[in-house]
Design an enzyme around this catalytic site. Structure first.
Site, PDB file in Angstrom:
ATOM      1  N   GLY A 100       1.922   8.104 -24.190  1.00 15.34           N
ATOM      2  CA  GLY A 100       1.484   8.897 -23.453  1.00 15.34           C
ATOM      3  C   GLY A 100       1.958   8.584 -21.649  1.00 15.34           C
ATOM      4  N   LEU A 101       2.874   8.019 -21.501  1.00 11.08           N
ATOM      5  CA  LEU A 101       3.462   7.991 -20.385  1.00 11.08           C
ATOM      6  C   LEU A 101       4.447   8.160 -19.821  1.00 11.08           C
ATOM      7  CD1 LEU A 101       3.096   3.860 -19.352  1.00 11.08           C
ATOM      8  CD2 LEU A 101       1.403   6.172 -19.022  1.00 11.08           C
ATOM      9  N   GLY A 102       5.110   9.457 -20.785  1.00 13.95           N
ATOM     10  CA  GLY A 102       6.300  10.039 -20.105  1.00 13.95           C
ATOM     11  C   GLY A 102       7.418   9.638 -20.857  1.00 13.95           C
ATOM     12  N   SER A 103       7.641   8.589 -21.279  1.00 19.19           N
ATOM     13  CA  SER A 103       9.054   7.939 -21.702  1.00 19.19           C
ATOM     14  C   SER A 103      10.612   9.249 -22.063  1.00 19.19           C
ATOM     15  CB  SER A 103       8.541   6.892 -22.073  1.00 19.19           C
ATOM     16  OG  SER A 103       8.455   6.791 -23.346  1.00 19.19           O
ATOM     17  N   SER A 104       9.892   9.964 -23.102  1.00 16.95           N
ATOM     18  CA  SER A 104      11.006  10.493 -24.294  1.00 16.95           C
ATOM     19  C   SER A 104      10.832  11.632 -23.201  1.00 16.95           C
ATOM     20  CB  SER A 104      10.113  10.838 -24.988  1.00 16.95           C
ATOM     21  OG  SER A 104       9.038  11.911 -25.233  1.00 16.95           O
ATOM     22  N   ALA A 105      10.339  12.450 -22.849  1.00 11.00           N
ATOM     23  CA  ALA A 105      10.505  13.290 -21.307  1.00 11.00           C
ATOM     24  C   ALA A 105      12.035  12.483 -20.226  1.00 11.00           C
ATOM     25  CB  ALA A 105       9.506  13.674 -20.337  1.00 11.00           C
ATOM     26  N   ALA A 106      11.166  11.488 -20.204  1.00 11.91           N
ATOM     27  CA  ALA A 106      12.287  10.548 -18.145  1.00 11.91           C
ATOM     28  C   ALA A 106      13.749  10.399 -19.203  1.00 11.91           C
ATOM     29  CB  ALA A 106      11.002   9.334 -17.996  1.00 11.91           C
ATOM     30  N   ASP A 147       5.824  17.197 -19.545  1.00  9.84           N
ATOM     31  CA  ASP A 147       6.255  15.923 -19.181  1.00  9.84           C
ATOM     32  C   ASP A 147       7.491  16.132 -18.862  1.00  9.84           C
ATOM     33  OD1 ASP A 147       4.228  15.374 -20.495  1.00  9.84           O
ATOM     34  OD2 ASP A 147       5.332  13.750 -21.818  1.00  9.84           O
TER      35      ASP A 147
HETATM   36  C1  MEV Z   1       1.467  14.769 -24.187  1.00 12.45           C
HETATM   37  O1  MEV Z   1       1.699  13.852 -23.076  1.00 12.45           O
HETATM   38  C2  MEV Z   1       0.471  15.681 -23.621  1.00 12.45           C
HETATM   39  C3  MEV Z   1       0.447  16.880 -24.877  1.00 12.45           C
HETATM   40  O2  MEV Z   1      -0.228  17.735 -24.110  1.00 12.45           O
HETATM   41  C4  MEV Z   1       1.648  17.517 -25.759  1.00 12.45           C
HETATM   42  C5  MEV Z   1       2.636  17.650 -24.660  1.00 12.45           C
HETATM   43  O3  MEV Z   1       1.606  18.323 -23.298  1.00 12.45           O
HETATM   44  O4  MEV Z   1       3.194  18.907 -25.183  1.00 12.45           O
HETATM   45  C6  MEV Z   1      -1.033  16.319 -25.848  1.00 12.45           C
END
Ligand code: MEV
Length: 312
Positions: A100-106, A147
């Protein structure tokens, strides 16, 4: 050689609802993904990360499996540049993946930026965010732009899908502590689960999404005013609504309540939920909350800087 880094993120308000067009508030954090990129003579992209290594021919970058975000990001960058070349990419991350810390986006944003640097071409933050968003959508099926925009831009962003992104001037610094459940969670699977719930009970789920939207607007105002007490209260409401959408778990609930008992102003799931991380707004209770959250917890602050070139 080029070394590029990009920050991870925390969703402060609005996750899941943002997938349906509601706004989200997200902040870049002071933990980053580092990509070292070197041009090579062969027609392959070689990727290594913390002991793992794999090579992919330039024409076979698409597809599922290992390093899917890095491969897809390289493909997106080459597609947009209109040229491709052999590469060695080494990924070093300070972010747990699938937490949930956005590693794939980073990872996606930093990879695209590194390839543009090697090609000697300019790319704006907007364009990077857009390309990164396309990568996330291709790999995980659906994703909001939150993200990747946060990782590219840095700071705290008010993201309104399809309607633009606003970088906020905060009234006060935020003292944040992140608790990690130790459990990985798939964003794609969590988003799909909420989608199924919404399809089965639209008259129940749509008002929940509208409530999240309304509280995200309120939270935007509280952030600008620097009203942390109100932010904390809104975080607690947001947590409850995420639980109602199915984003909760025993481990997340326990950590949220431990943080509140230790004096946090507010606490909630951050990101897709299920596992991954929770977030607490701690004011002057940083040490107490850190101790209460135990293993894997860390203190963090907003990073004003998004993607950046570290070395050339
Ligand atoms: C993921 O970090 C957050 C969600 O809202 C999915 C998204 O925004 O793509 C669950």
């Amino acid at each position: 050689m080029v070394l590029v880094s990009s920050p991870g993120k925390l969703i402060l308000f609005g996750e899941h609802a943002v997938v349906y067009g509601a706004p989200a508030l997200a902040g870049a954090i002071d933990r980053r993904v580092y990509i070292k990129a070197i041009r090579s003579e062969d027609e392959e992209v070689e990727i290594s990360s913390q002991g793992r290594r794999a090579s992919f021919p330039l024409e076979k970058l698409a597809g599922r499996g290992s390093f899917s975000y890095v491969r897809q990001a390289a493909r997106a960058a080459f597609g947009r540049l209109g040229e491709s070349f052999g590469l060695k990419l080494d990924v070093n991350s300070q972010l747990q993946n699938a937490s949930g810390l956005g590693s794939s986006a980073a990872v996606s944003v930093a990879t695209i930026k590194a390839i543009y640097e090697l090609a000697g071409r300019e790319v704006g933050r907007d364009e990077l965010a857009k390309l990164g968003h396309r990568v996330e959508t291709e790999v995980q099926g659906s994703a909001s732009p939150t993200d990747t925009a946060t990782s590219a831009e840095g700071g705290v962003l008010f993201v309104k899908p399809g309607k633009g992104i606003e970088k906020l001037e905060l009234g006060e610094d935020l003292a944040l502590v992140v608790g990690f459940t130790g459990l990985k969670s798939s964003t794609g699977a969590m988003v799909a689960m909420v989608g199924r719930l919404k399809e089965s009970y639209p008259e129940v789920v749509e008002p929940l999404i509208e409530s999240i939207e309304a509280l995200t607007y309120r939270a935007r105002d509280s952030l600008i005013r620097g009203d942390q007490r109100e932010l904390g209260r809104l975080m607690r409401v947001n947590h409850g609504l995420l639980e109602a959408l199915g984003g909760g778990s025993l481990e997340l609930a326990e950590k949220v309540h431990l943080a509140l008992r230790a004096g946090a102003l507010g606490a909630k799931i951050t990101g897709a939920g299920g596992g991954g991380c929770m977030l607490a707004l701690v004011a002057d209770r940083r040490e107490k909350v850190l101790r209460a959250l135990g293993r894997g917890a860390f203190s963090t602050r907003i990073s004003e800087e998004g993607v950046r070139v570290e070395e050339q």
